[in-house]
Motif scaffolding. Structure first.
Motif, PDB file in Angstrom:
ATOM      1  N   ASN A 122       8.253   0.876  -6.470  1.00 41.43           N
ATOM      2  CA  ASN A 122       8.219  -0.273  -5.556  1.00 41.43           C
ATOM      3  C   ASN A 122       6.848  -0.407  -4.898  1.00 41.43           C
ATOM      4  OD1 ASN A 122      10.893  -0.746  -6.179  1.00 41.43           O
ATOM      5  ND2 ASN A 122      11.642   0.375  -4.426  1.00 41.43           N
ATOM      6  N   TYR A 123       5.827  -0.453  -5.719  1.00 40.28           N
ATOM      7  CA  TYR A 123       4.448  -0.508  -5.230  1.00 40.28           C
ATOM      8  C   TYR A 123       4.134  -1.861  -4.590  1.00 40.28           C
ATOM      9  CZ  TYR A 123       3.916   3.549  -8.238  1.00 40.28           C
ATOM     10  OH  TYR A 123       4.061   4.772  -8.819  1.00 40.28           O
ATOM     11  N   ILE A 124       3.469  -1.792  -3.448  1.00 47.15           N
ATOM     12  CA  ILE A 124       2.926  -2.978  -2.798  1.00 47.15           C
ATOM     13  C   ILE A 124       1.429  -2.726  -2.653  1.00 47.15           C
ATOM     14  CG2 ILE A 124       2.900  -4.411  -0.734  1.00 47.15           C
ATOM     15  CD1 ILE A 124       5.810  -3.483  -0.258  1.00 47.15           C
ATOM     16  N   VAL A 125       0.612  -3.579  -3.282  1.00 45.23           N
ATOM     17  CA  VAL A 125      -0.834  -3.375  -3.316  1.00 45.23           C
ATOM     18  C   VAL A 125      -1.528  -4.577  -2.695  1.00 45.23           C
ATOM     19  CG1 VAL A 125      -2.832  -2.917  -4.783  1.00 45.23           C
ATOM     20  CG2 VAL A 125      -0.590  -2.035  -5.443  1.00 45.23           C
ATOM     21  N   ASP A 126      -2.472  -4.296  -1.812  1.00 49.12           N
ATOM     22  CA  ASP A 126      -3.276  -5.341  -1.185  1.00 49.12           C
ATOM     23  C   ASP A 126      -4.748  -5.019  -1.464  1.00 49.12           C
ATOM     24  OD1 ASP A 126      -4.175  -7.440   0.392  1.00 49.12           O
ATOM     25  OD2 ASP A 126      -4.082  -6.266   2.241  1.00 49.12           O
ATOM     26  N   VAL A 127      -5.368  -5.821  -2.334  1.00 50.14           N
ATOM     27  CA  VAL A 127      -6.757  -5.598  -2.726  1.00 50.14           C
ATOM     28  C   VAL A 127      -7.658  -6.562  -1.968  1.00 50.14           C
ATOM     29  CG1 VAL A 127      -8.395  -5.592  -4.652  1.00 50.14           C
ATOM     30  CG2 VAL A 127      -6.038  -4.856  -5.023  1.00 50.14           C
ATOM     31  N   SER A 128      -8.738  -6.020  -1.417  1.00 46.52           N
ATOM     32  CA  SER A 128      -9.727  -6.819  -0.713  1.00 46.52           C
ATOM     33  C   SER A 128     -11.110  -6.327  -1.122  1.00 46.52           C
ATOM     34  CB  SER A 128      -9.538  -6.697   0.804  1.00 46.52           C
ATOM     35  OG  SER A 128     -10.518  -7.456   1.479  1.00 46.52           O
ATOM     36  N   GLY A 129     -11.717  -7.047  -2.064  1.00 41.20           N
ATOM     37  CA  GLY A 129     -13.037  -6.629  -2.559  1.00 41.20           C
ATOM     38  C   GLY A 129     -12.953  -5.309  -3.295  1.00 41.20           C
ATOM     39  N   ASN A 130     -13.711  -4.319  -2.830  1.00 39.38           N
ATOM     40  CA  ASN A 130     -13.725  -3.016  -3.501  1.00 39.38           C
ATOM     41  C   ASN A 130     -12.866  -1.990  -2.759  1.00 39.38           C
ATOM     42  OD1 ASN A 130     -15.364  -2.672  -1.280  1.00 39.38           O
ATOM     43  ND2 ASN A 130     -16.869  -1.409  -2.350  1.00 39.38           N
ATOM     44  N   GLU A 131     -11.897  -2.468  -1.957  1.00 39.33           N
ATOM     45  CA  GLU A 131     -10.963  -1.592  -1.270  1.00 39.33           C
ATOM     46  C   GLU A 131      -9.542  -2.078  -1.518  1.00 39.33           C
ATOM     47  OE1 GLU A 131     -11.807  -1.112   2.845  1.00 39.33           O
ATOM     48  OE2 GLU A 131     -13.792  -0.242   2.480  1.00 39.33           O
ATOM     49  N   ALA A 132      -8.598  -1.154  -1.440  1.00 36.54           N
ATOM     50  CA  ALA A 132      -7.196  -1.516  -1.629  1.00 36.54           C
ATOM     51  C   ALA A 132      -6.315  -0.606  -0.791  1.00 36.54           C
ATOM     52  CB  ALA A 132      -6.809  -1.407  -3.095  1.00 36.54           C
ATOM     53  N   ASP A 133      -5.231  -1.187  -0.284  1.00 37.06           N
ATOM     54  CA  ASP A 133      -4.183  -0.427   0.388  1.00 37.06           C
ATOM     55  C   ASP A 133      -2.951  -0.494  -0.500  1.00 37.06           C
ATOM     56  OD1 ASP A 133      -5.349   0.377   2.993  1.00 37.06           O
ATOM     57  OD2 ASP A 133      -5.545  -1.789   3.254  1.00 37.06           O
ATOM     58  N   ARG A 174      13.289  22.396  -2.507  1.00 38.59           N
ATOM     59  CA  ARG A 174      13.275  21.479  -1.365  1.00 38.59           C
ATOM     60  C   ARG A 174      12.931  20.096  -1.890  1.00 38.59           C
ATOM     61  NH1 ARG A 174       9.773  23.550   3.492  1.00 38.59           N
ATOM     62  NH2 ARG A 174      10.892  21.850   4.471  1.00 38.59           N
ATOM     63  N   ILE A 175      13.658  19.102  -1.436  1.00 36.61           N
ATOM     64  CA  ILE A 175      13.425  17.729  -1.886  1.00 36.61           C
ATOM     65  C   ILE A 175      13.017  16.889  -0.678  1.00 36.61           C
ATOM     66  CG2 ILE A 175      14.453  15.672  -2.922  1.00 36.61           C
ATOM     67  CD1 ILE A 175      16.294  17.573  -4.485  1.00 36.61           C
ATOM     68  N   PHE A 176      11.905  16.190  -0.827  1.00 34.91           N
ATOM     69  CA  PHE A 176      11.381  15.320   0.220  1.00 34.91           C
ATOM     70  C   PHE A 176      11.510  13.875  -0.250  1.00 34.91           C
ATOM     71  CE2 PHE A 176       9.251  19.373   0.507  1.00 34.91           C
ATOM     72  CZ  PHE A 176       9.284  19.653   1.867  1.00 34.91           C
ATOM     73  N   VAL A 177      12.037  13.030   0.610  1.00 37.50           N
ATOM     74  CA  VAL A 177      12.200  11.608   0.308  1.00 37.50           C
ATOM     75  C   VAL A 177      11.499  10.823   1.404  1.00 37.50           C
ATOM     76  CG1 VAL A 177      13.839   9.728  -0.036  1.00 37.50           C
ATOM     77  CG2 VAL A 177      14.422  12.050  -0.786  1.00 37.50           C
ATOM     78  N   GLY A 178      10.653   9.879   1.020  1.00 36.64           N
ATOM     79  CA  GLY A 178       9.953   9.096   2.025  1.00 36.64           C
ATOM     80  C   GLY A 178       9.105   8.018   1.386  1.00 36.64           C
ATOM     81  N   SER A 179       8.074   7.641   2.110  1.00 38.49           N
ATOM     82  CA  SER A 179       7.152   6.638   1.589  1.00 38.49           C
ATOM     83  C   SER A 179       5.724   7.174   1.694  1.00 38.49           C
ATOM     84  CB  SER A 179       7.292   5.320   2.355  1.00 38.49           C
ATOM     85  OG  SER A 179       6.959   5.508   3.720  1.00 38.49           O
ATOM     86  N   TYR A 180       4.843   6.510   0.982  1.00 35.84           N
ATOM     87  CA  TYR A 180       3.446   6.924   0.930  1.00 35.84           C
ATOM     88  C   TYR A 180       2.542   5.735   1.251  1.00 35.84           C
ATOM     89  CZ  TYR A 180       5.139  10.944  -1.757  1.00 35.84           C
ATOM     90  OH  TYR A 180       5.801  12.063  -2.179  1.00 35.84           O
ATOM     91  N   ASN A 181       1.440   6.017   1.918  1.00 35.81           N
ATOM     92  CA  ASN A 181       0.369   5.042   2.114  1.00 35.81           C
ATOM     93  C   ASN A 181      -0.901   5.621   1.501  1.00 35.81           C
ATOM     94  OD1 ASN A 181       2.148   4.613   4.796  1.00 35.81           O
ATOM     95  ND2 ASN A 181       1.217   2.710   4.136  1.00 35.81           N
ATOM     96  N   PHE A 182      -1.560   4.815   0.680  1.00 33.31           N
ATOM     97  CA  PHE A 182      -2.823   5.203   0.061  1.00 33.31           C
ATOM     98  C   PHE A 182      -3.898   4.187   0.436  1.00 33.31           C
ATOM     99  CE2 PHE A 182       0.413   6.762  -2.842  1.00 33.31           C
ATOM    100  CZ  PHE A 182      -0.034   8.031  -3.187  1.00 33.31           C
TER     101      PHE A 182
END
Length: 59
Positions: free
Chosen positions: A3-14, A34-42
């Protein structure tokens, strides 16, 4: 991860996504996984046409 959400602005992206991670470490209790469930921000930066992760956060 999914469920990727990508926001590209020039040479940067979130990038945001959901994910799970399983970690195995043997221990005397026998509860070795151990199992970890969550979300990630890059945050990514493009340098010479190559995208590189320069920030990474597990929520």
């Amino acid at each position: 991860m999914g469920n990727y959400i990508v926001d590209v602005s020039g040479n940067e992206a979130d990038l945001f996504c959901y994910g799970t991670a399983s970690h195995y470490l043997p221990n005397p209790t026998g509860q070795n996984v151990r199992i970890f469930v969550g979300s990630y921000n890059f945050h990514l930066t493009q340098i010479e046409n190559v995208w590189r992760i320069d920030k990474f956060k597990f929520n």
